[in-house]
Design a protein around this motif. Structure first.
Motif, mmCIF file in Angstrom:
data_model
loop_
_atom_site.group_PDB
_atom_site.id
_atom_site.type_symbol
_atom_site.label_atom_id
_atom_site.label_comp_id
_atom_site.label_asym_id
_atom_site.label_seq_id
_atom_site.Cartn_x
_atom_site.Cartn_y
_atom_site.Cartn_z
ATOM 1 N N SER A 1 0.938 -1.085 -0.302
ATOM 2 C CA SER A 1 0.219 0.099 -0.046
ATOM 3 C C SER A 1 0.592 1.164 -0.411
ATOM 4 O O SER A 1 0.442 2.039 0.513
ATOM 5 C CB SER A 1 -0.603 -0.060 1.214
ATOM 6 N N ILE A 2 2.220 0.880 -1.114
ATOM 7 C CA ILE A 2 3.014 2.202 -0.595
ATOM 8 C C ILE A 2 1.523 2.848 -1.938
ATOM 9 O O ILE A 2 1.813 2.648 -2.761
ATOM 10 C CB ILE A 2 4.571 1.966 -0.502
ATOM 11 N N SER A 3 3.372 4.649 -2.753
ATOM 12 C CA SER A 3 2.741 5.184 -3.315
ATOM 13 C C SER A 3 4.233 5.644 -4.092
ATOM 14 O O SER A 3 4.160 6.321 -3.516
ATOM 15 C CB SER A 3 2.021 6.402 -3.338
ATOM 16 N N PRO A 4 4.860 5.103 -4.625
ATOM 17 C CA PRO A 4 6.315 5.442 -4.375
ATOM 18 C C PRO A 4 6.258 6.109 -6.291
ATOM 19 O O PRO A 4 5.527 6.286 -6.915
ATOM 20 C CB PRO A 4 7.233 4.140 -5.292
ATOM 21 N N ALA A 5 7.302 7.136 -5.329
ATOM 22 C CA ALA A 5 7.871 8.837 -6.263
ATOM 23 C C ALA A 5 8.681 8.575 -7.108
ATOM 24 O O ALA A 5 9.217 7.186 -7.423
ATOM 25 C CB ALA A 5 7.746 9.668 -5.617
ATOM 26 N N LEU A 6 8.339 8.400 -8.691
ATOM 27 C CA LEU A 6 8.938 8.651 -9.648
ATOM 28 C C LEU A 6 9.867 10.246 -10.058
ATOM 29 O O LEU A 6 11.034 9.267 -10.948
ATOM 30 C CB LEU A 6 8.251 8.139 -10.882
ATOM 31 N N LEU A 7 9.720 10.706 -9.707
ATOM 32 C CA LEU A 7 10.632 11.813 -9.794
ATOM 33 C C LEU A 7 10.242 12.360 -8.791
ATOM 34 O O LEU A 7 9.992 12.083 -7.528
ATOM 35 C CB LEU A 7 9.802 12.561 -10.951
ATOM 36 N N GLY A 8 11.817 13.063 -8.201
ATOM 37 C CA GLY A 8 11.831 14.393 -6.699
ATOM 38 C C GLY A 8 13.410 13.997 -6.503
ATOM 39 O O GLY A 8 14.201 13.257 -7.200
ATOM 40 N N VAL A 9 13.597 14.706 -5.481
ATOM 41 C CA VAL A 9 15.412 15.096 -5.401
ATOM 42 C C VAL A 9 14.370 14.365 -3.348
ATOM 43 O O VAL A 9 13.882 15.600 -3.269
ATOM 44 C CB VAL A 9 15.715 16.014 -4.476
ATOM 45 N N ILE B 1 21.666 10.745 3.340
ATOM 46 C CA ILE B 1 22.327 10.536 2.290
ATOM 47 C C ILE B 1 21.114 11.109 0.406
ATOM 48 O O ILE B 1 19.439 11.029 1.179
ATOM 49 C CB ILE B 1 21.823 8.880 2.186
ATOM 50 N N GLN B 2 21.316 12.024 0.024
ATOM 51 C CA GLN B 2 20.427 12.382 -0.607
ATOM 52 C C GLN B 2 20.231 11.107 -2.233
ATOM 53 O O GLN B 2 21.187 10.833 -2.179
ATOM 54 C CB GLN B 2 21.404 13.272 -1.569
ATOM 55 N N VAL B 3 19.429 11.349 -2.055
ATOM 56 C CA VAL B 3 18.645 9.916 -3.044
ATOM 57 C C VAL B 3 17.894 10.932 -4.082
ATOM 58 O O VAL B 3 17.125 11.990 -4.447
ATOM 59 C CB VAL B 3 18.032 8.763 -2.573
ATOM 60 N N ARG B 4 17.550 9.867 -5.524
ATOM 61 C CA ARG B 4 16.517 10.837 -6.453
ATOM 62 C C ARG B 4 16.381 9.050 -6.438
ATOM 63 O O ARG B 4 17.126 8.358 -7.641
ATOM 64 C CB ARG B 4 17.148 10.944 -7.315
ATOM 65 N N ALA C 1 15.364 6.649 -9.895
ATOM 66 C CA ALA C 1 16.040 6.730 -11.118
ATOM 67 C C ALA C 1 15.138 6.934 -12.697
ATOM 68 O O ALA C 1 16.015 7.842 -12.791
ATOM 69 C CB ALA C 1 16.575 4.955 -11.632
ATOM 70 N N LEU C 2 14.504 7.288 -12.340
ATOM 71 C CA LEU C 2 13.675 7.954 -13.600
ATOM 72 C C LEU C 2 13.738 9.518 -13.074
ATOM 73 O O LEU C 2 14.240 9.939 -14.530
ATOM 74 C CB LEU C 2 11.314 8.148 -13.165
ATOM 75 N N GLN C 3 14.092 9.899 -11.835
ATOM 76 C CA GLN C 3 14.529 11.506 -12.528
ATOM 77 C C GLN C 3 15.770 11.219 -12.602
ATOM 78 O O GLN C 3 16.282 12.438 -13.629
ATOM 79 C CB GLN C 3 15.119 11.943 -10.324
ATOM 80 N N LEU C 4 17.066 10.587 -12.663
ATOM 81 C CA LEU C 4 18.519 10.772 -13.032
ATOM 82 C C LEU C 4 17.998 10.365 -14.163
ATOM 83 O O LEU C 4 19.202 11.690 -15.218
ATOM 84 C CB LEU C 4 19.423 9.386 -12.194
ATOM 85 N N LEU C 5 17.371 9.740 -14.837
ATOM 86 C CA LEU C 5 17.178 9.495 -16.702
ATOM 87 C C LEU C 5 16.550 11.141 -17.294
ATOM 88 O O LEU C 5 16.961 11.376 -17.924
ATOM 89 C CB LEU C 5 16.026 8.382 -16.789
#
Length: 860
Positions: free
Chosen positions: A347-355, A361-364, A366-370
């Motif tokens: 029941s989660i809603s994964p983000a596809l974009l953002g920082v 740890i700063q994370v993004r 993979a779609l954001q990196l693309l």
């Protein structure tokens, strides 16, 4: 297993038989202007008697590399091959034959066919031959291979077999590879048609076999993008499936710098600048992301789009990175809880974009990196790379994302560039973002799907001794021969390739090749930089011994020290699997081997015996029995997994092993550590060493990127000196160099040509139909000029597959470049610049041999 139908021939025959010579009356077939007349049928006979010789029908295969391997019915009359015709497939949509398949009798009975073993007596390449016995030939080969192996090690003996025969026993992956493995030599792998497929491998897909079957594409695709393929010429037996799709209402878009025949059949032709395909792919990705055309469900669940990437290492974030004692599960950013959680949390809603920040740890995702990577490739910028209007780029991206299901037939026009491997990576990424993979009517990898070799290729038969040859791509062969070294990547742990390379740079390592055994391969004709091959690679200072087996004298076999006459396919027992249909096919021996020709299996069997006598080895243990025995062994091994298909094959000589229709990746499980489509990868896969990759922590690039072509791009040294980009068209009259000397085909395609836009030709004062010189720093050729407005201005087209003695001077393969990208090691035939001019005054032109010199000129 042989399924031979016999009937009295009382109706008609298509080629007259000479009983005295026991061969086809070649004279009637070889006279200029009367070839077609030779096909006039005999008068029908109303009387049938028992004295009329009987016709036999044999199941055969056109076993060459047009990828089709069509099923052929061979008509044998009084022991002679008299004609070939279509042999029906279980699915009649795969019934097909072309002019090449109809002309086999001319190949079998060609007067220039090699008849006896020969040795070259005037120095390598001199053209001076002496006929010898098979005993002398085998003895000489054994002595020389033994000598090289003793001086330099068995690895210094290289075995080179290409796609002149797809037979599993006598073809490129057959007896010659088995012998190389037993001998523990070097197996020289291909360095062509592998760049773009490597790009697909880098995202987790296999180009060779995991597309969708042609029948599925024809029946179900709503959009077909044909990218870098002139299918009506190079894949003529698959073209009708595209026509079927058009009839079914599919929109067909062709992407090609040149107005090809297939482009004339399309709904839309997009003509981009040569070599700019990667930029176009990145531009399409940009539009799909920024205009919210992503298939969110597919990208979230079947690609790495939501997986968080650690900004410090470039690796995917694992639970253990943020939770003490955590698992190695991938992490995503849950938009509901605003926290990093494992990807399989319910029941989660994964983000596809953002920082985001997870445990400092700063994370993004993979779609954001693309998205960041393709940000500079907006439609206006990509127009500058490709010459395609920005609006057209936006519409193409929109069509691909919204007209579903959509198929991309990406072919070798995009492969043969220094940056060609990135085309596969870009298109694989596009499929992942739009969900156009793994379902009916949708694949990014064309119609190469579910072919029988995926199920029957027998590695245990190829390695009977438990030993293996060392594999080396032909791109590295050049340096191995000339310098005794190769530049390649170094594994961090040679025993565990999963640890990747030591760095993203190659290093120089020793590798010596001093002898070559060649079969099913006219590599001197088809490999790049022909002058380097002739002057350096095949110099006696570098290669101490060279043996070639072939059916004709050609650019390769004329350099052999020992030349062996090979059988035609119809003189062998074998089994064949191609790429463009799903069937395994039987190759029945329809006629006895002509003259003193031998199959690969038969002469390698003799060589194994001779080496045992000479050196006390036990090679002959692994070369027992006949060709049919080997076929039976391969089928027996396959029967353990596919008993029903093998039983059907043994009964009928044809069977499919794959589900119908074959849909690649229908289980949506990809060839990656995550089992998802990894457009972002923790390691950049290499062509060689096989199975090795550059970790992102060592400089591997995790994403598609732009690289300009090596030579054919504005601003390069070559482009500054030579203004015309050159490509090699594959035509329906030849398959590489096979059929180079077939009279029927030479009647309609008589000589080497260069096709040129009239605007470019007239600017140089060149007239349609005159002979011109095409040249660059590497070499030159004299070719007949043909005006063709379909060739893009600034480019020229040299149709592929001619021999040097068919040119008035030089050869077109002198022009090509053997330098390759170190990641893909793929010959870049289209990444090439030339100039064209009138033939310089005083130039002496050679005598031309339309059918090749060939033959046993010294034989009685």
């Amino acid at each position: 297993m042989s399924q031979i139908a016999k009937s009295k021939m009382n109706r008609r025959t298509f080629i007259k038989i000479s009983a005295a010579a026991s061969v086809l009356t070649y004279f009637a077939l070889s006279q200029e202007h009367v070839i077609i007349k030779a096909l006039q049928p005999r008068a029908q006979s109303s009387v049938v008697t028992d004295t009329v010789p009987q016709e036999q029908l044999f199941n055969n295969v056109c076993a060459n590399n047009c990828k089709q391997t069509c099923r052929v019915l061979a008509h044998v009359y009084n022991g002679n091959l008299v004609k070939t015709e279509v042999n029906p497939m279980p699915n009649q949509r795969y019934n097909r034959i072309c002019l090449r398949g109809l002309s086999h009798a001319q190949r079998v009975y060609h007067p220039n066919r090699l008849k006896y073993p020969m040795k070259q007596v005037g120095g390598r390449g001199s053209g001076k031959w002496e006929t010898i016995t098979w005993e002398e030939a085998i003895s000489t080969i054994a002595q020389n291979l033994s000598s090289v192996s003793e001086k330099y090690g068995s690895q210094a003996v290289a075995f080179l077999s290409l796609s002149g025969n797809y037979g599993m026993v006598n073809g490129m992956g057959g007896a010659i590879q088995r012998f190389a493995n037993v001998f523990q030599g070097t197996n020289l792998g291909v360095s062509v048609d592998l760049g773009m497929p490597l790009g697909f491998s880098q995202v987790g897909m296999s180009y060779y076999g995991q597309g969708n079957e042609a029948t599925d594409i024809a029946d179900n695709a709503k959009l077909i993008i044909i990218w870098g393929s002139n299918m009506t010429e190079s894949d003529i037996q698959s073209w009708h499936f595209i026509a079927d799709a058009i009839d079914n209402g599919a929109k067909v878009i062709v992407i090609d710098p040149h107005y090809s025949v297939i482009a004339s059949k399309a709904s839309q032709w997009i003509n981009l600048n040569p070599g700019s395909d990667v930029a176009l792919g990145m531009g399409l990705i940009n539009v799909i992301i920024n205009q919210n055309l992503i298939n969110t469900d597919f990208a979230t669940n079947y690609t790495v789009a939501p997986f968080l990437v650690n900004g410090n290492s470039g690796l995917f974030l694992r639970e253990s990175d943020v939770v003490s004692g955590g698992s190695s599960k991938y992490m995503v950013w849950d938009q509901t809880s605003q926290s990093a959680v494992t990807y399989d949390t319910p029941s989660i809603s994964p983000a596809l974009l953002g920082v985001y920040t997870a445990n400092s740890i700063q994370v993004r995702p993979a779609l954001q990196l693309l998205s960041d990577r393709v940000a500079a490739f907006d439609p206006n910028s990509v127009e500058g790379y490709t010459g395609i209007p920005a609006a057209t780029i936006v519409q193409l991206a929109t069509d691909y994302a919204t007209i579903s299901p959509a198929t991309i037939i990406l072919s070798m026009g995009t492969d043969r560039w220094g940056n060609g491997y990135l085309n596969g990576r870009a298109v694989g990424t596009l499929a992942g973002l739009t969900g156009n993979v793994g379902k009916s009517g949708a694949t990014p990898m064309s119609e190469i799907a579910g072919y029988a070799g995926m199920y029957t290729y027998d590695y245990s038969w190829l390695t009977p001794s438990g030993t293996s040859a060392t594999s080396l791509p032909q791109a590295l062969m050049y340096d191995a021969i000339t310098s005794g070294t190769i530049n390649t990547y170094t594994p961090a742990d040679p025993s565990d390739y999963s640890q990747g390379t030591t760095s993203n740079q190659t290093s120089t390592q020793p590798y010596v090749i001093k002898a070559i055994v060649s079969t099913n391969a006219n590599w001197v004709s088809n490999n790049p930089n022909q002058n380097q091959i002739m002057q350096q690679l095949l110099s006696t200072n570098n290669i101490e011994f060279f043996v070639a087996a072939d059916t004709f004298l050609n650019d390769t076999s004329e350099y052999a020290d020992i030349l062996l006459p090979s059988t035609h396919w119809f003189e062998n027992d074998d089994i064949v699997s191609g790429y463009m249909h799903p069937y395994l096919l039987v190759e029945e021996q329809a006629i006895q081997p002509l003259f003193q020709s031998k199959s690969d299996w038969d002469w390698l069997q003799l060589l194994a015996q001779e080496l045992d006598t000479l050196n006390g080895t036990n090679y002959s243990k692994y070369f027992q029995g006949t060709m049919q025995d080997q076929v039976d062994q391969i089928l027996s091994d396959a029967a353990s997994s596919y008993p029903q298909a093998v039983a059907e094959f043994q009964a009928n000589g044809v069977a499919r092993f794959s589900p119908e229709p074959y849909i690649g990746y229908s289980n949506l499980q990809f060839n990656t550590p995550s089992t998802r489509l990894e457009f972002y990868s923790e390691a950049e896969q290499l062509q060689y060493p096989y199975g090795l990759a550059i970790p992102v922590t060592k400089g591997g690039d995790p994403l598609v990127r732009w690289e300009q072509p090596t030579e054919a791009w504005p601003g390069t040294a070559a482009a500054s000196k030579y203004p015309l980009q050159c490509y090699q068209e594959h035509v329906k009259w030849r398959v590489h160099s096979s059929w180079f000397n077939t009279p029927w085909l030479r009647e309609v395609d008589p000589e080497p040509t260069i096709k040129m836009n009239p605007t470019d030709a007239q600017a140089r004062g060149l007239n349609d139909g005159e002979y011109v010189q095409v040249f660059n720093d590497r070499g030159s050729a004299v070719l007949k000029l043909v005006y063709n407005p379909g060739v893009r201005p600034g480019s020229v087209n040299i149709p592929h597959g001619w021999q040097r003695d068919q040119h008035k001077l030089g050869g077109y393969q002198e022009l090509t470049n053997s330098e390759t990208n170190s990641i893909s090691l793929n010959f870049a035939y289209n990444d090439l610049m030339v100039e064209v001019q009138k033939i310089p005054s005083g130039t002496t032109l050679n005598q031309v041999y339309p059918y090749g010199k060939g033959g046993n000129v010294t034989a009685p």
